[in-house]
Design a protein around this motif. Structure first.
Motif, PDB file in Angstrom:
ATOM      1  N   MET A 100     -12.401  26.492   1.167  1.00 57.46           N
ATOM      2  CA  MET A 100     -13.597  26.438   0.447  1.00 57.46           C
ATOM      3  C   MET A 100     -14.662  25.906   1.553  1.00 57.46           C
ATOM      4  O   MET A 100     -14.364  25.449   2.527  1.00 57.46           O
ATOM      5  CB  MET A 100     -13.723  25.799  -0.821  1.00 57.46           C
ATOM      6  N   ASP A 101     -15.811  26.143   1.238  1.00 58.56           N
ATOM      7  CA  ASP A 101     -17.147  25.696   2.314  1.00 58.56           C
ATOM      8  C   ASP A 101     -17.319  24.288   1.925  1.00 58.56           C
ATOM      9  O   ASP A 101     -17.052  23.840   1.008  1.00 58.56           O
ATOM     10  CB  ASP A 101     -18.530  26.512   1.946  1.00 58.56           C
ATOM     11  N   ALA A 102     -17.749  23.823   2.981  1.00 60.67           N
ATOM     12  CA  ALA A 102     -18.106  22.410   3.140  1.00 60.67           C
ATOM     13  C   ALA A 102     -19.231  21.960   2.337  1.00 60.67           C
ATOM     14  O   ALA A 102     -19.483  20.730   1.721  1.00 60.67           O
ATOM     15  CB  ALA A 102     -18.360  21.925   4.592  1.00 60.67           C
ATOM     16  N   ASP A 103     -20.254  22.829   2.035  1.00 59.70           N
ATOM     17  CA  ASP A 103     -21.674  22.372   1.384  1.00 59.70           C
ATOM     18  C   ASP A 103     -21.719  22.356   0.011  1.00 59.70           C
ATOM     19  O   ASP A 103     -22.740  22.136  -0.619  1.00 59.70           O
ATOM     20  CB  ASP A 103     -22.588  23.561   1.978  1.00 59.70           C
ATOM     21  N   LEU A 104     -20.379  22.352  -0.848  1.00 55.36           N
ATOM     22  CA  LEU A 104     -20.316  22.322  -2.240  1.00 55.36           C
ATOM     23  C   LEU A 104     -21.055  23.498  -2.931  1.00 55.36           C
ATOM     24  O   LEU A 104     -21.345  23.157  -4.187  1.00 55.36           O
ATOM     25  CB  LEU A 104     -20.834  20.882  -2.531  1.00 55.36           C
ATOM     26  N   GLN A 105     -21.360  24.612  -2.246  1.00 58.99           N
ATOM     27  CA  GLN A 105     -21.974  25.718  -3.102  1.00 58.99           C
ATOM     28  C   GLN A 105     -20.710  26.233  -3.898  1.00 58.99           C
ATOM     29  O   GLN A 105     -21.131  26.879  -5.249  1.00 58.99           O
ATOM     30  CB  GLN A 105     -22.535  26.828  -2.264  1.00 58.99           C
ATOM     31  N   ASP A 106     -19.682  26.385  -3.647  1.00 60.56           N
ATOM     32  CA  ASP A 106     -18.515  26.750  -4.655  1.00 60.56           C
ATOM     33  C   ASP A 106     -18.018  25.466  -5.382  1.00 60.56           C
ATOM     34  O   ASP A 106     -18.053  24.541  -5.106  1.00 60.56           O
ATOM     35  CB  ASP A 106     -17.180  27.076  -3.743  1.00 60.56           C
ATOM     36  N   GLU A 202     -19.920  29.563 -10.946  1.00 57.37           N
ATOM     37  CA  GLU A 202     -21.688  29.789 -10.792  1.00 57.37           C
ATOM     38  C   GLU A 202     -21.973  29.017  -9.340  1.00 57.37           C
ATOM     39  O   GLU A 202     -21.487  27.814  -8.937  1.00 57.37           O
ATOM     40  CB  GLU A 202     -22.242  28.964 -11.851  1.00 57.37           C
ATOM     41  N   ARG A 203     -22.433  29.729  -8.531  1.00 59.27           N
ATOM     42  CA  ARG A 203     -22.670  29.368  -7.133  1.00 59.27           C
ATOM     43  C   ARG A 203     -24.063  28.351  -7.167  1.00 59.27           C
ATOM     44  O   ARG A 203     -24.974  28.889  -7.567  1.00 59.27           O
ATOM     45  CB  ARG A 203     -23.047  30.415  -6.146  1.00 59.27           C
ATOM     46  N   ALA A 204     -23.601  27.181  -6.634  1.00 61.03           N
ATOM     47  CA  ALA A 204     -24.682  26.077  -6.798  1.00 61.03           C
ATOM     48  C   ALA A 204     -25.427  26.262  -5.567  1.00 61.03           C
ATOM     49  O   ALA A 204     -25.180  26.986  -4.488  1.00 61.03           O
ATOM     50  CB  ALA A 204     -24.045  24.665  -6.678  1.00 61.03           C
ATOM     51  N   GLU A 205     -26.391  25.592  -5.335  1.00 60.83           N
ATOM     52  CA  GLU A 205     -27.411  25.289  -4.072  1.00 60.83           C
ATOM     53  C   GLU A 205     -26.449  24.546  -3.250  1.00 60.83           C
ATOM     54  O   GLU A 205     -25.555  23.605  -3.301  1.00 60.83           O
ATOM     55  CB  GLU A 205     -28.715  24.758  -4.423  1.00 60.83           C
ATOM     56  N   ARG A 206     -26.697  24.729  -2.017  1.00 57.25           N
ATOM     57  CA  ARG A 206     -26.122  23.825  -0.741  1.00 57.25           C
ATOM     58  C   ARG A 206     -26.530  22.543  -1.029  1.00 57.25           C
ATOM     59  O   ARG A 206     -27.573  21.991  -1.507  1.00 57.25           O
ATOM     60  CB  ARG A 206     -26.859  24.348   0.721  1.00 57.25           C
ATOM     61  N   PHE A 207     -25.601  21.519  -0.959  1.00 58.29           N
ATOM     62  CA  PHE A 207     -25.873  19.980  -1.215  1.00 58.29           C
ATOM     63  C   PHE A 207     -26.771  19.397  -0.347  1.00 58.29           C
ATOM     64  O   PHE A 207     -27.735  18.864  -0.874  1.00 58.29           O
ATOM     65  CB  PHE A 207     -24.322  19.496  -1.292  1.00 58.29           C
TER      66      PHE A 207
END
Ligand code: UDP
Ligand code: MG
Length: 327
Positions: A100-106, A202-207
């Motif tokens: 997963m990506d680091a930015d908490l979008q997932d 649901e894809r969130a915004e980049r943290f």
């Protein structure tokens, strides 16, 4: 019991890492308590040549808690290669890995469902965005059309799935046999086969921080995806060539008729226009072919896809790591 490795590529992610690591720690602990994953499960952060303090943060996390491991690449190698470095390291130690990506979008909470599907026998579980409400209009439209174009061009990918996915150890072993330098993971993974499942989130915004995929990088990623999975653009050039040849025969007949009926006109405009039009088409066609030749050139060199400078882990994992060659 299943040993889970979460693989997180990180490029200049100092703003999000403290939060990401904390949320992952809680998630991993709850999964351990529920008995879904083994106690020696790990989170592996892959530092992709960051220029900020990302690596220092990873080192500190590892010192404080053995849950966290770190891979330091020798320089920036790009998202796909960083991810591959993490997965290829994990495959020798884990039963199952989630990227997963680091930015908490997932949405981290989708991990539970992924693990359940794995326990039920799936080898690959794709995380799919159910909606992209928080992405900008531009990102949403470009990304969604990109998936459609890929599909049209014959490159099979899972719609609205990026790189948030679970893979079993054997799927990772098979992935390691795909030696391509021009790496487009989301196109290769479906080729592995096995039973696969989908989990929606649901894809969130980049943290925090900003996207590491500005428009230019996104476009070249799209070209990479298409040209490394499909040869349809070259076939389209052939069709275009046939079409133009057909048109030229019609034009030939037309001009001969005009000539013999004595209607010859100066015809400067048509000449100039057709020269430019044909010239443009030839250039585009050469460009597309060049794209593929460039790919062939790079593949024949068989260069390593990533170089690991340092692997931070406990002695046991490090021992396993040292026994394998990673490329
Ligand atoms: N990333 C990376 N190397 C790069 C660019 C990005 O490892 O050269 C990582 C980044 O840290 C993040 C993930 O790839 O964890 C996806 O990047 P980002 O969130 O910026 O992309 P977006 O979600 O905007 O498409
Ligand atoms: Mg992102």
């Amino acid at each position: 019991m299943n040993r889970l490795f979460c693989v997180i590529p990180c490029y200049n992610e100092q703003e999000v890492l403290p939060e990401t690591s904390e949320r992952l720690r809680q998630k991993m602990e709850s999964l351990i308590v529920k008995g879904k994953i083994s106690e020696d499960s790990r989170v592996v952060f892959v530092n992709d040549g960051s220029r900020d303090s990302t690596w220092e943060i990873i080192q500190k996390l590892h010192e404080e808690n053995p849950l966290f491991q770190g891979i330091n690449l020798s320089k920036n190698m790009g998202h796909q290669n960083a991810l591959l470095a993490g997965l290829m390291t994990a495959k020798d130690m884990c039963d199952v890995a989630i990227s997963m990506d680091a930015d908490l979008q997932d949405d981290i909470n989708a991990i539970d469902e992924m693990i359940d599907k794995f326990i039920d026998g799936a080898d690959i579980v794709y995380g799919v965005r159910s909606k992209r409400a928080t992405d900008t209009f531009f990102k949403r439209v470009t990304a969604e059309n990109f998936y459609k174009l890929m599909d049209y061009l014959g490159a099979k990918t899972v719609y609205n799935h990026a790189d948030y996915r679970l893979m079993s150890r054997r799927a990772l072993m098979d992935l390691s046999q795909f030696g391509e330098v021009n790496l487009f993971l989301r196109g290769i993974v479906p080729m592995i086969g096995y039973k696969s499942e989908v989990v929606y989130y649901e894809r969130a915004e980049r943290f925090a921080g900003e996207s590491k995929y500005p428009l230019g990088k996104m476009l070249s990623f799209a070209v990479q995806g298409i040209t490394s999975l499909s040869t349809k653009p070259i076939k389209m050039i052939t069709s275009l060539g046939f079409f133009i040849f057909f048109v030229s025969i019609v034009v030939l007949i037309y001009s001969l008729v005009r000539h013999y009926t004595g209607h010859t006109i100066p015809g400067w405009t048509t000449t100039v226009l057709s020269v430019w039009a044909i010239g443009g088409l030839i250039m585009i066609s050469l460009g597309v072919i060049g794209e593929y030749i460039g790919k062939i050139y790079l593949e024949t060199k068989n260069r390593p896809r990533f170089i690991i400078e340092n692997y931070l882990a406990d002695a046991k994992d490090k021992g396993i790591f040292d026994k394998h060659t990673h490329r």
